[in-house]
Design a protein around this motif. Structure first.
Motif, short mmCIF file in Angstrom:
data_model
loop_
_atom_site.label_atom_id
_atom_site.label_comp_id
_atom_site.label_asym_id
_atom_site.label_seq_id
_atom_site.Cartn_x
_atom_site.Cartn_y
_atom_site.Cartn_z
N PHE A 28 0.82 -1.21 0.00
CA PHE A 28 0.00 0.00 0.00
C PHE A 28 0.86 1.26 0.00
N LEU A 29 2.00 1.17 0.71
CA LEU A 29 2.92 2.32 0.73
C LEU A 29 3.48 2.55 -0.68
N LEU A 30 3.71 1.46 -1.41
CA LEU A 30 4.23 1.58 -2.78
C LEU A 30 3.23 2.34 -3.66
N ILE A 31 1.95 1.89 -3.60
CA ILE A 31 0.92 2.56 -4.41
C ILE A 31 0.87 4.04 -4.05
N SER A 32 0.77 4.31 -2.73
CA SER A 32 0.61 5.69 -2.29
C SER A 32 1.81 6.53 -2.70
N SER A 33 3.01 5.99 -2.51
CA SER A 33 4.21 6.78 -2.82
C SER A 33 4.25 7.13 -4.29
#
Lengths: 247, 434, 683
Positions: C81-86
């Motif tokens: 999820f951090l990957l998508i958000s970043s």
């Protein structure tokens, strides 16, 4: 009592085939009515009386000829000795569509099997419109010949122009012609489109259609009968010899 | 005059001999009243009824209601070149998508100027123009003109000629009503119904051609009579043919009335209230579909119609279905009337003798005539000049006054109703533009 | 082996950069966005390392009670999820460098504060850290919405609406966490932990679904239309953040809570399917009739979040019936869709935000022209966004929607008739929603981008940042679609925390001559699809077409073969030049308004105003902030509103002096009170 269900399909099948045999054989006297036959001079014809009596100036006593493009088939010239029907019922040679001479060669190769036709009214009395529409009724059934109506010039191969060209329709006519893809055919149908007909002296007539856009085929008549319009279409598509016989 | 619009319809306004006249139809007493123009008319309405309108090339725009504005409202232009309406004429539809808020017919794309073209011509010459005003109403036009001129000239037209004209009028009514029926079926995608109606119509056209010499009945009338009478044996065959066509049409109607999807498309579509029908001066089957009791054959009877039975067909549905049913019933009553006409037709000749009125009295007054064309009341007023030529001609075509009712009936409908409304009113641009 | 200190170092670096950006933003906004961009890049690196290595790193901060630490942790699930958000933040920061010109410095500061809070939400290892992140995220977003331009009153209302629903969501989440705490005995339950089977399971699941679903705008809360109103009122870069990443936090929350629970019950799946299906359909329908260039994508967010919840529902039912293959596929589908939706939606908001700025209005119906200089290239870039959201292959949106539909179409494998029927029904509904989105995206691209007239007047220019940001997203959308097997790998890596093993090998293979790993299978046996080869096929068709067209044009003009330009066909009339004669986007969707009047409660009327008739056509989707809701729910909300009004009238008289700052303090105080209460009762 059990009632037969009323289903359109069965009714349609029950009626059988009404469609004309034209162009495989000559049209009957029903299909080209007497009123659509051109005036023919007899031996006793009085050319100058004919010219005086003709409301559209179709009779030329000098050249001793009748300009069918102007004739509105009113038969006032019968008193001057012109005849219309020989009474035989035969319609051989009764068809009158003609080429204007600018018709492109090779039309048969391009349009011979499929022809999409659009009609534009530039100021008619509605009779020509109705006769063109009649081409799709079961008696004439245009689609059996691979000819179909379309309502956009962008899809059209041939343009049927009816009516006396009105000042309000000049731009629309040119725009329609411009919008058609090339190669394209134009048919001028009815006396009004060809020459202005009875309206050639009226305020609402500008010029013959042929002066506004190039015309390939003319179909005289007031109005021409559906078979005569069909003849014009076949001629334009290169499917008829000019004699009216199937090529 | 305050009753105008309720019980009385202002049908036409015209000029003759320098005076303005109003032609008023009293729907209560079924009388036609002619008076010198007593009222001031709004410019637009007046121009409409006067029919003179604009010159060829300049548009005539009819607005039935005020300007429409609102979020997302835009103008949807339609025509003048289209296949849905196979004539030159245009509309502006105000809409915000799907819903028709207002329809503005734009006329005069095919105005030829018949009324001015005939000036100074002999009535015989003028007839050629008049019968080509509207090809599908040709018999009505030429009969109306001929009758008005004959009245001016004081001609005694033999009964056979008048009866023959009535036969032509009824045949014209049948082929036009069949056309409307066929077009409605096309609009509802009832293709078999449409081809059957058009095939039947073709039979009527061939009948016209066989017995009158022209598919659209051009050239059947002359001043003082008809060009060609119907001999006894032709009357008999014509009766048989008409009976067959009538029978076939009744069958078609049976199928039509049991075809739910077809009926659904017509019922409730494009309503025209009786009040609007009267107020906007609607004529013909369109008015009778909204319950207006007016039919020139009964309310302004020319010769044979006093003697034969014609039923006044009205419906109260006010919608496309009602207008269609009026036409359907009129086809049936026309076939009955035709049989009576052909059966009892006198044989006293088809041409009148020379006229009796002195030439110097010709230019004095005017003559008018009303004929029930397939789409309704056609009015013509003719004035001859001293030389027996046409001094003025006024035509009030039925389609012209039916545009506003048509536009009103479409307000609040959806786009797909357009075709149904248009066909059911039997409108013709050729007719209204002349 | 990746060392743990690398991951924790990157994490602290990311947090520090966003924190610094937050502080710097007050003074220099462009610099703040640069810091934000670098922070996002670090976030991408961190999450990619954590995902591929599969390591879990926990950092204890301090002890909360005897069993719980406040802690940060990075595992495969939250790293995904951090990957998508970043990735989204990176593009948004780039775009904002130019877009922010008209806004005060505080916007950049708040934007970065929101991002910082979201990172905390994602990497929190315990309930407290999570809630602190969650609350500060909500409050920062609230102030961000207040920065919105346009009708001041409307923006204020929208912000308060957002705050109210945000707090409602918080309360429900706290209730859910309370249940988890009493079952697990610790607050440090975020992150990888053993599943707990507890009689409180239904309580925990339903409150979590409602709480997080509220934040995602799902049914039945969509009725209040709080999400479209709030998201569309904010500045466009903030809208992108809210609608793609903030709702993504909701997806993360639901999946995380579900991952801690064991002993799924059948009706949980039914509930998720129903809520998701209804949200998807209504979201799509309302989106299609919206005339607000940002309200439309906001409704589409509801639709996409609904689809994700539907996939989670399939996962729950399949797990209940031990259909491992289907369960794995459905979960990966949910995760994949979260990815493709987030990047596509952020892109659409940024695109529409820019176009609206050029047009000077958010109204798609408006006839305002745009300066040609500002839109150059935007249309070509934007088509990828619209096509992806319309689920056109081989772009991102298609791959994930295909996966969700394939999962639903396998509902015949469920063990009972009710689930089978529900699965088929929801499948049809989701397919319908996807179909409506084609219409909607045609509208938003056609009327939002193509339709406005281009004028040569000098005007705003993107300066490379706008175009760059949009092109970045377009590239991302194409990459997620074309390189779908790679994304599939990342998503299955994230799912492996819940599934026990990485299911990648089961689904990605070769088939019918297409080499491995370019085919994604959806079942054994069921469907298969290769986005990469579809893209290749499309590309070759395009090349052939262009080659033929080029060859034809190169030939000498001959009979029938030459290019001739004619004006458009307008039924024989000349094309009018004024705007009133033009078809518009309102007209485009009025047929739907009229046909589905019972749903939209469309009112049509004509008013005679002198010689002018004024038409009024309204349906609730129009942007007046009155809480028009559907009939069924209207009564309920009316009563609720009456109570709330009465209560707030009382409090405002007795307690609150009416100052905004104090109100926020109240909220924080209430939060502290609740947290303390839970601590005491639990301790």
């Amino acid at each position: 009592m059990w009632d037969m269900p009323k289903i359109w399909v069965f009714r349609g099948l029950k009626k059988g085939i009404l469609t004309t045999a034209y162009p495989k054989s000559q049209p009957t006297s029903e299909e080209v009515p007497t009123a659509s036959l051109p005036p023919r001079p007899t031996d006793a014809v009085d050319w100058s009386a004919g010219e005086r009596g003709c409301p559209t100036g179709a009779i030329d006593s000098g050249g001793k000829r009748v300009d069918l493009g102007r004739c509105v088939y009113c038969r006032l010239c019968s008193s001057a000795g012109f005849t219309f029907d020989d009474g035989s019922g035969s319609r051989a040679g009764a068809l009158q569509a003609g080429l204007t001479g600018r018709h492109a060669a090779g039309a048969r190769r391009i349009f011979g099997r499929s022809l999409h036709v659009m009609m534009i009214d530039v100021g008619s009395c509605n009779a020509c419109n109705l006769e063109v529409l009649n081409l799709s009724n079961p008696y004439y059934d245009l689609s059996r010949l691979g000819i179909a109506f379309t309502n956009s010039p962008k899809h059209a191969d041939a343009l049927i122009v009816v009516g006396a060209l009105n000042p309000a329709m000049v731009d629309a006519l040119k725009m329609t012609y411009e919008s058609m893809p090339e190669p394209k055919l134009v048919l001028s149908v009815g006396a009004c489109a060809i020459s202005g007909g009875i309206f050639r002296s009226a305020e609402g007539f500008v010029s013959p259609v042929g002066d506004a856009i190039p015309v390939d085929v003319v179909v005289p008549g007031c109005p021409p009968s559906p078979v005569q319009i069909l003849e014009g279409l076949l001629l334009a598509a290169g499917r008829l010899k000019e004699t009216g016989a199937m090529r | 005059m305050e009753r105008l619009g309720e019980k009385m319809q202002l049908s036409s306004v015209f000029q003759a001999g320098g005076l303005n006249y109003a032609l008023i139809s009293d729907t209560e007493t079924n009388k036609t009243i002619i008076s010198e123009l007593p009222l001031t008319l709004s410019e637009e309405f007046g121009a409409l009824l006067r029919g003179s309108g604009a010159k060829p090339g300049s548009p005539l725009v009819l607005e039935a209601s005020g300007r429409v504005e609102g979020y997302g409202v835009f103008e949807f232009p339609y025509g003048p070149v289209s296949w849905g309406v196979p004539e030159a004429g245009a509309f502006s539809l105000m809409t915000y998508g799907e819903r028709v808020l207002k329809v503005v017919p734009r006329l005069n794309f095919k105005k030829r100027g018949i009324e001015r073209a005939v000036l100074g011509r002999t009535p015989e010459d003028a007839l050629l123009f008049v019968e080509r005003s509207a090809g599908n109403f040709s018999a009505a036009y030429s009969t109306c003109f001929a009758a008005a001129v004959e009245d001016s000239l004081g001609l005694e037209v033999p009964s056979e000629a008048r009866w023959t004209r009535a036969v032509a009028l009824e045949l014209e009514r049948i082929h036009n009503h069949l056309y409307v029926f066929g077009r409605l079926a096309e609009a509802a995608s009832q293709n078999i119904a449409a081809t059957q109606a058009h095939a039947l119509r073709e039979r009527v056209l061939r009948l016209n051609s066989r017995h009158f010499g022209h598919r659209y009945l051009f050239g059947i009338n002359s001043i003082g009579g008809v060009s060609r009478g119907l001999p006894k044996d032709e009357r008999r065959t014509l009766t048989t043919e008409v009976r067959l066509i009538g029978r076939e049409f009744s069958e078609l109607v049976q199928y039509f009335l049991s075809s739910r999807i077809f009926l659904d498309r017509l019922q409730g579509t494009a309503k025209l209230t009786r009040k609007d029908a009267l107020g906007l001066g609607t004529v013909g089957p369109s008015a009778r579909g909204s319950g207006v009791q007016w039919d020139d054959r009964l309310t302004f009877p020319l010769e044979p119609y006093e003697d034969i039975y014609v039923n006044l067909e009205t419906e109260d549905g006010e919608d496309t279905m009602a207008r269609t049913m009026v036409r359907v019933k009129e086809v049936e009553s026309s076939t009955i009337a035709l049989r009576e006409l052909l059966d009892r037709m006198p044989s006293d000749g088809t041409k009148s003798g020379p006229h009796r009125r002195r030439a110097d009295s010709l230019g004095a007054g005017f003559s008018f005539c009303r004929v029930e064309s397939p789409s309704g009341d056609l009015i013509q007023a003719v004035q001859l000049d001293g030389g027996g030529r046409v001094g003025s001609l006024h035509v009030r075509p039925p389609s012209l006054v039916n545009w506003l009712p048509f536009a009103r009936s479409l307000e609040g409908t959806v786009f797909t109703d357009f075709q149904f409304a248009f066909e059911s009113f039997g409108l013709s641009f050729a007719d209204s533009d002349r | 082996m990746i060392p743990a200190y690398l991951i924790s170092g990157l994490l602290f670096g990311t947090l520090a950069l966003f924190g610094a950006g937050f502080a710097l933003g007050l003074f220099a906004k462009k610099a703040a966005y640069v810091l934000g961009g670098v922070g996002s890049a670090l976030g991408v690196a961190l999450s990619l390392i954590a995902l591929t290595s599969g390591r879990t790193v926990s950092i204890d901060l301090w002890l909360v009670n005897s069993t719980s630490h406040a802690q940060l942790q990075v595992s495969s699930l939250n790293a995904y999820f951090l990957l998508i958000s970043s990735l989204v933040w990176l593009g948004t920061c780039l775009y904002s460098v130019r877009y922010d010109d008209d806004y005060p410095n505080s916007l950049s500061s708040l934007l970065l504060l929101t991002i910082l809070s979201m990172v905390i939400v994602l990497v929190s290892g315990d309930a407290f850290t999570f809630l602190i992140g969650w609350e500060s995220m909500t409050i920062a977003s609230f102030f961000m919405i207040l920065e919105g331009k346009g009708d001041k009153e409307g923006v204020r209302n929208a912000a308060y609406l957002f705050l109210a629903f945000g707090e409602g969501s918080s309360v429900l989440i706290m209730l859910s966490f309370a249940g988890l705490f009493s079952a697990a005995g610790t607050f440090s339950f975020m992150g990888p932990a053993a599943r707990v089977v507890t009689p409180l399971g239904p309580w925990i699941f339903v409150t979590a679904l409602l709480g997080f679903g509220l934040k995602m705008g799902l049914a039945p809360f969509h009725m209040s239309e709080w999400l479209p109103i709030a998201h569309s009122s904010a500045p466009s870069n903030a809208s992108a953040l809210l609608s793609s990443t903030l709702t993504l936090m909701g997806v993360y929350g639901i999946i995380d809570v579900v991952s801690h629970l064991g002993g799924y019950q059948l009706w949980w799946g039914w509930l998720a399917l129903t809520v998701g299906g209804v949200s998807a359909l209504l979201g799509a329908l309302f989106s299609s009739v919206s005339e607000h260039s940002k309200g439309l994508p906001a409704y589409s967010t509801i639709e996409n979040n609904g689809m994700i919840v539907v996939a989670i529902g399939v996962y729950l039912i399949a797990t209940y019936y031990r259909l491992t293959f289907l369960a794995d596929f459905a979960l990966v589908a949910a995760l994949f869709h979260a990815f493709s939706h987030s990047v596509s939606k952020a892109s659409l908001f940024l695109l529409n935000g820019w176009m609206s700025k050029l047009r000077g209005t958010f109204d798609l119906t408006s006839a305002n022209p745009v300066p040609a200089g500002g839109v150059r290239g935007v249309g070509a870039i934007g088509i990828f966004t619209a096509l992806s959201l319309a689920a056109v292959p081989p772009l991102a949106g298609f791959v994930s929607e295909w996966m969700i539909l394939e999962a639903l179409f396998q509902s015949f494998r469920f063990g009972d008739l009710a689930s089978q029927i529900l699965g088929a029904l929801v499948g049809a509904v989701v397919a319908l929603a996807a179909g409506i989105m084609v219409v909607t995206m045609t509208k938003v691209y056609g009327f939002g981008i193509l339709w406005p007239k281009r004028i040569a007047a000098p005007g705003e220019k993107g300066g490379g940042y706008i175009e760059g940001g949009l092109a970045y997203f377009a590239a991302l959308i194409v990459a997620v679609g074309v390189a779908a097997p790679g994304v599939f790998y990342l998503a299955s890596q994230a799912a492996s925390r819940m599934l026990g093993a990485n299911p990648y090998g089961l689904f990605v293979t070769g088939l019918l001559g297409v080499p491995a790993p370019f085919v994604i299978l959806s079942g054994s046996p069921f469907g298969g699809f290769s986005p990469t080869f579809t893209a290749l096929a499309f590309l070759s068709i395009l090349m052939v077409t262009l080659a033929v067209a080029g060859a034809v044009r190169a030939r000498p003009p001959r009979f029938g073969l030459r290019v001739r330009r004619t004006p458009g066909w307008f039924a024989g009339a000349a094309l009018a030049d004024d705007s009133s004669a033009m078809y518009n986007s309102f007209g485009y969707s009025t047929p739907i308004r009229v046909m589905l009047r019972f749903l939209f409660r469309t009112k049509e009327s004509v008013v005679q105003v002198g010689p002018v008739q004024r038409t009024v056509i309204r349906s609730p989707e129009e942007y007046v902030v009155d809480l028009e809701v559907l009939d069924v729910f209207k009564k309920f909300y009316d009563v609720l509103a009456k109570w709330a009004l009465g209560l707030s009238a009382y409090t405002s008289r007795k307690v609150m002096p009416g100052k905004l700052g104090l109100y926020i303090v109240y909220i924080m105080a209430a939060l502290v009170f609740v947290l303390t209460y839970i601590l005491l009762t639990a301790g």
